[in-house]
Design a protein around this motif. Structure first.
Motif, PDB file in Angstrom:
ATOM      1  N   ASN A 131       0.584  -1.069  -0.066  1.00  0.00           N
ATOM      2  CA  ASN A 131       0.508   0.443   0.079  1.00  0.00           C
ATOM      3  C   ASN A 131       0.437   1.515   0.326  1.00  0.00           C
ATOM      4  OD1 ASN A 131      -2.682   0.325  -0.150  1.00  0.00           O
ATOM      5  ND2 ASN A 131      -2.934  -0.057   2.047  1.00  0.00           N
ATOM      6  N   GLY A 132       0.405   1.927  -0.638  1.00  0.00           N
ATOM      7  CA  GLY A 132       0.924   3.518  -0.910  1.00  0.00           C
ATOM      8  C   GLY A 132       2.567   3.496  -0.875  1.00  0.00           C
ATOM      9  N   SER A 133       2.931   2.113  -2.051  1.00  0.00           N
ATOM     10  CA  SER A 133       3.825   2.284  -1.979  1.00  0.00           C
ATOM     11  C   SER A 133       4.769   3.231  -4.017  1.00  0.00           C
ATOM     12  CB  SER A 133       4.704   0.805  -2.686  1.00  0.00           C
ATOM     13  OG  SER A 133       3.823   0.076  -3.414  1.00  0.00           O
ATOM     14  N   ASN A 156       8.491   3.481   3.179  1.00  0.00           N
ATOM     15  CA  ASN A 156       7.314   2.801   3.804  1.00  0.00           C
ATOM     16  C   ASN A 156       6.888   4.092   4.775  1.00  0.00           C
ATOM     17  OD1 ASN A 156       7.206   0.276   3.858  1.00  0.00           O
ATOM     18  ND2 ASN A 156       9.463  -0.400   5.008  1.00  0.00           N
ATOM     19  N   LYS A 157       7.022   5.585   4.307  1.00  0.00           N
ATOM     20  CA  LYS A 157       7.012   6.601   4.818  1.00  0.00           C
ATOM     21  C   LYS A 157       5.629   6.715   4.800  1.00  0.00           C
ATOM     22  CE  LYS A 157       7.640  11.517   3.397  1.00  0.00           C
ATOM     23  NZ  LYS A 157       8.279  13.122   2.820  1.00  0.00           N
ATOM     24  N   LYS A 158       5.084   7.602   5.764  1.00  0.00           N
ATOM     25  CA  LYS A 158       4.186   7.261   5.897  1.00  0.00           C
ATOM     26  C   LYS A 158       3.025   8.673   5.801  1.00  0.00           C
ATOM     27  CE  LYS A 158       3.149   3.717   7.601  1.00  0.00           C
ATOM     28  NZ  LYS A 158       3.076   2.704   6.293  1.00  0.00           N
ATOM     29  N   HIS A 159       1.773   9.008   5.633  1.00  0.00           N
ATOM     30  CA  HIS A 159       1.745  10.357   5.535  1.00  0.00           C
ATOM     31  C   HIS A 159       1.399  11.856   3.943  1.00  0.00           C
ATOM     32  CE1 HIS A 159      -0.529  10.138   9.050  1.00  0.00           C
ATOM     33  NE2 HIS A 159       1.268   9.792   9.946  1.00  0.00           N
ATOM     34  N   LYS A 160       1.983  10.882   2.660  1.00  0.00           N
ATOM     35  CA  LYS A 160       2.060  11.319   2.053  1.00  0.00           C
ATOM     36  C   LYS A 160       1.099  12.646   1.484  1.00  0.00           C
ATOM     37  CE  LYS A 160       2.461   7.973  -0.429  1.00  0.00           C
ATOM     38  NZ  LYS A 160       2.441   7.297  -2.015  1.00  0.00           N
ATOM     39  N   GLY A 199       7.828  10.287  -1.390  1.00  0.00           N
ATOM     40  CA  GLY A 199       7.241   8.576  -0.474  1.00  0.00           C
ATOM     41  C   GLY A 199       7.957   7.679  -1.759  1.00  0.00           C
ATOM     42  N   TYR A 216      13.158   3.744  11.175  1.00  0.00           N
ATOM     43  CA  TYR A 216      12.657   2.637  10.528  1.00  0.00           C
ATOM     44  C   TYR A 216      12.684   1.799   9.591  1.00  0.00           C
ATOM     45  CZ  TYR A 216       9.828   6.161   8.014  1.00  0.00           C
ATOM     46  OH  TYR A 216       9.401   7.440   6.858  1.00  0.00           O
TER      47      TYR A 216
END
Ligand code: GLA
Length: 391
Positions: free
Chosen positions: A127-129, A218-222, A346, A375
């Protein structure tokens, strides 16, 4: 194709929607872009390939005008319903805005669905990659609709329908690359696509002794969509300014030399730098494909690195996470090339790594990343797969 994923999605369908003798299983791939980033909305060239990971779907037609969707990718997932008589209200319905957007885009082309359908999906793209899980969902939905309703559209049309819905239903002004790569993918080949007229050529990728490795930040909040749209607007404005002095349809029409000659027509420094990336990146893509055809993988890798540097310094779409992954990769002798892939901010890098260096790559880049970012990054060795299919 992953037999387990196929069995799971069919089982998921039956559990949620009940037994149905007409249900069929489908697949559409995600993609990775090897080079040619942020060129596809500038009439430039791109060089993506479809992956063997993507989105699996199980679907069947209904007798009424309802559409029901279920995703096996979320915890506590629930069935989300939509109606063919009210497509617009799905715009804000979360992930189902993608499949409903595709139905909407079919209707805009004059292909009206007489009945609804049930659809269960299960994807194996992280997800979100930035490996185009949304484009694969759009192409999957288009493929399913074509199969269920018999509409006369080509795979290239499926790509255009997906892009149209993403632009006009989902509010992201993406180019054609992701949907095209998913809809037109060919095993072991990358697609050398000229986005100014959609002419393309398949280029065999036979990496003897090397692998394609993806590293996920694996960065969140894009905040990808708004930033992405802002880059695109800057390029469009720069194009308008250039058109006052030179006859071009897109930034991709300019060679770097021509750009240098006319660049002062662009009145703003930042905009000039963004346009520079688009022009030079297009040239790099042409050069990279030439190098690949000549068997010069070293040169290809060098151009990947230059692409990343330009995306970092000129286009400003990388960030510390992607920079760390790429810069650490460049330090390893067995890495032929490494760069961010996709929209940026990201997501993932793509690297071409010699077989014997893959473990060292994962270990060293992984450790440096964890130390700096706090992380873990995740690594996957990927294979180039084909386009959508009934499976
Ligand atoms: C995203 C978009 C594509 C393309 C890339 C950048 O993936 O969906 O159309 O613009 O970013 O190259």
């Amino acid at each position: 194709m992953d037999q387990k994923m196929k069995a799971d999605v069919l089982e998921g369908f039956e559990k949620v929607f009940g037994k149905n003798d007409n249900v069929k299983a489908y697949f559409a791939p995600g993609r990775v872009n090897l080079i040619g980033e942020h060129t596809d909305y500038n009439g430039g060239h791109v060089f993506p390939c479809a992956l063997t990971i993507g989105t699996y779907g199980a679907a069947a037609k209904r007798d009424d005008r309802k559409m029901r969707f279920f995703s096996m990718n979320f915890e506590n997932s629930r069935v989300i319903e939509a109606s063919l008589d009210d497509l617009e209200s799905s715009k804000t319905a979360g992930w189902t805005a993608y499949p409903v957007g595709v139905v909407w885009a079919f209707e805009k082309r004059g292909f009206k669905l007489d009945k609804g359908f049930d659809m269960c999906i299960f994807g194996n793209i992280p997800n979100g990659s930035g490996l185009s899980s949304s484009a694969s969902l759009e192409v999957l939905t288009g493929f399913i609709i074509r199969d269920l309703f018999g509409f006369d559209v080509t795979n290239q049309d499926l790509a255009l329908i997906g892009q149209y819905s993403e632009n006009n239903f989902n509010g992201c002004n993406c180019g054609i690359m992701d949907q095209f790569a998913s809809a037109m993918g060919k095993e072991n080949n990358a697609i050398f696509l000229d986005t100014s007229d959609l002419s393309f050529e398949y280029a065999p990728i036979t990496l003897k002794g090397a692998k394609i490795v993806i590293a996920n930040t694996n960065k969140k909040h894009k905040l990808t969509d708004s930033q992405y749209n802002a880059r695109r607007s800057a390029c469009e404005k720069a194009l308008e300014e250039l058109q006052a002095v030179v006859d071009i349809k897109g930034l991709g029409d300019l060679t770097p030399e021509e750009f240098e000659k006319h660049k002062d027509a662009i009145k703003d420094d930042d905009r000039r730098t963004k346009a520079k990336h688009a022009v030079y990146e297009n040239q790099r893509t042409l050069d990279a494909v030439k190098a690949l055809k000549a068997g010069d993988l070293e040169k290809f890798g060098q151009l990947m690195k230059e692409s990343h540097i330009s995306l970092r310094d000129d286009y400003d779409v990388t960030g510390i996470e992607l920079d760390t992954l790429a810069e650490e990769a460049w330090k390893i002798p067995g890495v032929i090339g490494s760069r961010m892939t996709g929209g940026g901010f990201g997501g993932c890098t793509v690297s071409i790594v010699k077989d014997e260096a893959v473990e060292e790559f994962k270990e060293k880049v992984g450790k440096a990343y964890k130390d700096k970012i706090g992380y873990d990054a995740t690594f996957y060795t990927v294979e180039i797969g084909s386009g959508p299919a009934v499976i």
